[in-house]
Motif scaffolding. Sequence first.
Motif, PDB file in Angstrom:
ATOM      1  N   THR A   9      -3.724   3.865  -1.253  1.00 47.50           N
ATOM      2  CA  THR A   9      -4.136   2.662  -1.984  1.00 47.50           C
ATOM      3  C   THR A   9      -5.530   2.232  -1.565  1.00 47.50           C
ATOM      4  O   THR A   9      -6.377   1.922  -2.405  1.00 47.50           O
ATOM      5  CB  THR A   9      -3.135   1.519  -1.737  1.00 47.50           C
ATOM      6  OG1 THR A   9      -1.829   1.947  -2.118  1.00 47.50           O
ATOM      7  CG2 THR A   9      -3.511   0.283  -2.545  1.00 47.50           C
ATOM      8  N   GLU A  10      -5.796   2.227  -0.255  1.00 44.95           N
ATOM      9  CA  GLU A  10      -7.105   1.812   0.239  1.00 44.95           C
ATOM     10  C   GLU A  10      -8.180   2.812  -0.177  1.00 44.95           C
ATOM     11  O   GLU A  10      -9.310   2.419  -0.485  1.00 44.95           O
ATOM     12  CB  GLU A  10      -7.075   1.660   1.751  1.00 44.95           C
ATOM     13  CG  GLU A  10      -8.345   1.046   2.338  1.00 44.95           C
ATOM     14  CD  GLU A  10      -8.630  -0.349   1.809  1.00 44.95           C
ATOM     15  OE1 GLU A  10      -9.815  -0.728   1.760  1.00 44.95           O
ATOM     16  OE2 GLU A  10      -7.688  -1.074   1.421  1.00 44.95           O
TER      17      GLU A  10
ATOM     18  N   LEU B  93      -0.748   9.197   8.856  1.00 45.58           N
ATOM     19  CA  LEU B  93      -0.604   8.417   7.628  1.00 45.58           C
ATOM     20  C   LEU B  93      -1.957   8.201   6.966  1.00 45.58           C
ATOM     21  O   LEU B  93      -2.931   7.820   7.619  1.00 45.58           O
ATOM     22  CB  LEU B  93       0.042   7.064   7.936  1.00 45.58           C
ATOM     23  CG  LEU B  93       1.500   7.107   8.431  1.00 45.58           C
ATOM     24  CD1 LEU B  93       1.988   5.693   8.729  1.00 45.58           C
ATOM     25  CD2 LEU B  93       2.405   7.776   7.401  1.00 45.58           C
ATOM     26  N   VAL B  94      -2.009   8.431   5.661  1.00 50.34           N
ATOM     27  CA  VAL B  94      -3.223   8.244   4.871  1.00 50.34           C
ATOM     28  C   VAL B  94      -2.956   7.149   3.841  1.00 50.34           C
ATOM     29  O   VAL B  94      -2.026   7.264   3.039  1.00 50.34           O
ATOM     30  CB  VAL B  94      -3.642   9.546   4.152  1.00 50.34           C
ATOM     31  CG1 VAL B  94      -4.885   9.310   3.296  1.00 50.34           C
ATOM     32  CG2 VAL B  94      -3.871  10.661   5.161  1.00 50.34           C
ATOM     33  N   ASN B  95      -3.740   6.087   3.882  1.00 47.04           N
ATOM     34  CA  ASN B  95      -3.570   4.970   2.961  1.00 47.04           C
ATOM     35  C   ASN B  95      -4.204   5.326   1.624  1.00 47.04           C
ATOM     36  O   ASN B  95      -5.405   5.179   1.421  1.00 47.04           O
ATOM     37  CB  ASN B  95      -4.204   3.704   3.551  1.00 47.04           C
ATOM     38  CG  ASN B  95      -3.850   2.471   2.755  1.00 47.04           C
ATOM     39  OD1 ASN B  95      -3.689   2.512   1.543  1.00 47.04           O
ATOM     40  ND2 ASN B  95      -3.750   1.330   3.437  1.00 47.04           N
TER      41      ASN B  95
ATOM     42  N   TYR C  47       1.228   5.091   1.123  1.00 46.81           N
ATOM     43  CA  TYR C  47       0.742   5.986   2.172  1.00 46.81           C
ATOM     44  C   TYR C  47       1.241   7.410   1.932  1.00 46.81           C
ATOM     45  O   TYR C  47       2.364   7.622   1.464  1.00 46.81           O
ATOM     46  CB  TYR C  47       1.217   5.526   3.552  1.00 46.81           C
ATOM     47  CG  TYR C  47       0.548   4.286   4.060  1.00 46.81           C
ATOM     48  CD1 TYR C  47      -0.518   4.352   4.959  1.00 46.81           C
ATOM     49  CD2 TYR C  47       0.986   3.029   3.654  1.00 46.81           C
ATOM     50  CE1 TYR C  47      -1.132   3.203   5.435  1.00 46.81           C
ATOM     51  CE2 TYR C  47       0.367   1.869   4.124  1.00 46.81           C
ATOM     52  CZ  TYR C  47      -0.680   1.979   5.010  1.00 46.81           C
ATOM     53  OH  TYR C  47      -1.280   0.826   5.473  1.00 46.81           O
ATOM     54  N   GLN C  48       0.396   8.360   2.284  1.00 52.26           N
ATOM     55  CA  GLN C  48       0.810   9.762   2.338  1.00 52.26           C
ATOM     56  C   GLN C  48       1.106  10.132   3.787  1.00 52.26           C
ATOM     57  O   GLN C  48       0.292   9.851   4.677  1.00 52.26           O
ATOM     58  CB  GLN C  48      -0.294  10.677   1.799  1.00 52.26           C
ATOM     59  CG  GLN C  48       0.038  12.159   1.883  1.00 52.26           C
ATOM     60  CD  GLN C  48      -1.136  13.029   1.490  1.00 52.26           C
ATOM     61  OE1 GLN C  48      -2.226  12.540   1.199  1.00 52.26           O
ATOM     62  NE2 GLN C  48      -0.911  14.331   1.480  1.00 52.26           N
ATOM     63  N   ASN C  49       2.239  10.746   4.009  1.00 47.40           N
ATOM     64  CA  ASN C  49       2.603  11.193   5.349  1.00 47.40           C
ATOM     65  C   ASN C  49       2.044  12.596   5.533  1.00 47.40           C
ATOM     66  O   ASN C  49       2.740  13.605   5.353  1.00 47.40           O
ATOM     67  CB  ASN C  49       4.123  11.169   5.519  1.00 47.40           C
ATOM     68  CG  ASN C  49       4.543  11.414   6.950  1.00 47.40           C
ATOM     69  OD1 ASN C  49       3.710  11.434   7.858  1.00 47.40           O
ATOM     70  ND2 ASN C  49       5.834  11.614   7.162  1.00 47.40           N
TER      71      ASN C  49
ATOM     72  N   ASP D  58       0.828  -1.197   0.000  1.00 41.54           N
ATOM     73  CA  ASP D  58       0.000   0.000   0.000  1.00 41.54           C
ATOM     74  C   ASP D  58       0.868   1.255   0.000  1.00 41.54           C
ATOM     75  O   ASP D  58       1.943   1.290   0.608  1.00 41.54           O
ATOM     76  CB  ASP D  58      -0.915   0.025   1.226  1.00 41.54           C
ATOM     77  CG  ASP D  58      -2.037  -1.001   1.120  1.00 41.54           C
ATOM     78  OD1 ASP D  58      -2.126  -1.684   0.073  1.00 41.54           O
ATOM     79  OD2 ASP D  58      -2.815  -1.129   2.077  1.00 41.54           O
TER      80      ASP D  58
END
Length: 244
Positions: free
Chosen positions: A90-91, A86-88, A79-81, A77
């Motif tokens: 991909t999800e 953290l923001v997934n 993630y954005q920091n 996945d």
Amino acid sequence: MTRRFFAGLLAASLALPIAQADSDSAQRLADSLEVNGQLMPVVSVRETPMAGIFEVRLENGETFYSNATGDHFLVGDLYQNADTGLVNLTEQGRNGERAARLAQVAEQDRVVFRGDGETRATLMVFTDTTCPYCRQLHEEVPKLNEMGIEVHYLAFPRTGMKGEGARVMQQVWCADNPTEAMSAAKRDERLESGGSCDNPVEEQYQLGLELGVQGTPAIVLPDGRLVPGYVPAERLADMLGLKE
């Protein structure tokens, strides 16, 4: 396609004749991505916030990441920091696609339980009439309906299309009153056969596999989030942002 498969790919020596990265590199990658001399079943290729890295989505719903030339893959996945944590990413993409795909399922192909009042939210639930936790969730449906939450069932025979669940659910979908048949089946009552019909059970089973369903019940929220397993009505209402 499994992570183990991709792990094998990463260990292999790949030489892919992919065009140089340019403004059309995503489309070029989609058209030309090969493994062992065979074209990959690519549905889409999209740019990511990481320069030179593209998200590749396959027909079976699997996602991985590739450089523009297609000779290096990343599996996992993205993630954005962000400032909030953290923001997934991909999800988030999976959720959006899941919601869009389910919206395409015609209502007449669902077994729908709705209340008498105003509809405040709709849950899509992949179910199996032989699943104990599906039966437990079904006992919560009247309470969900009272809270304005509709439940739309889709078929997911957890032992495959040759199992007892698939046979019973085909009976449910072919019944004159599928909602009554669904409730009866989940009470473990024997259904009258009523013959066969053109039913969507196998198609919905395949859809569930593509969308990441691994067991039942699998609850999909309106934004596409997949919630596996039994969840009480009050908790579901909270997840939907609904208060009594």
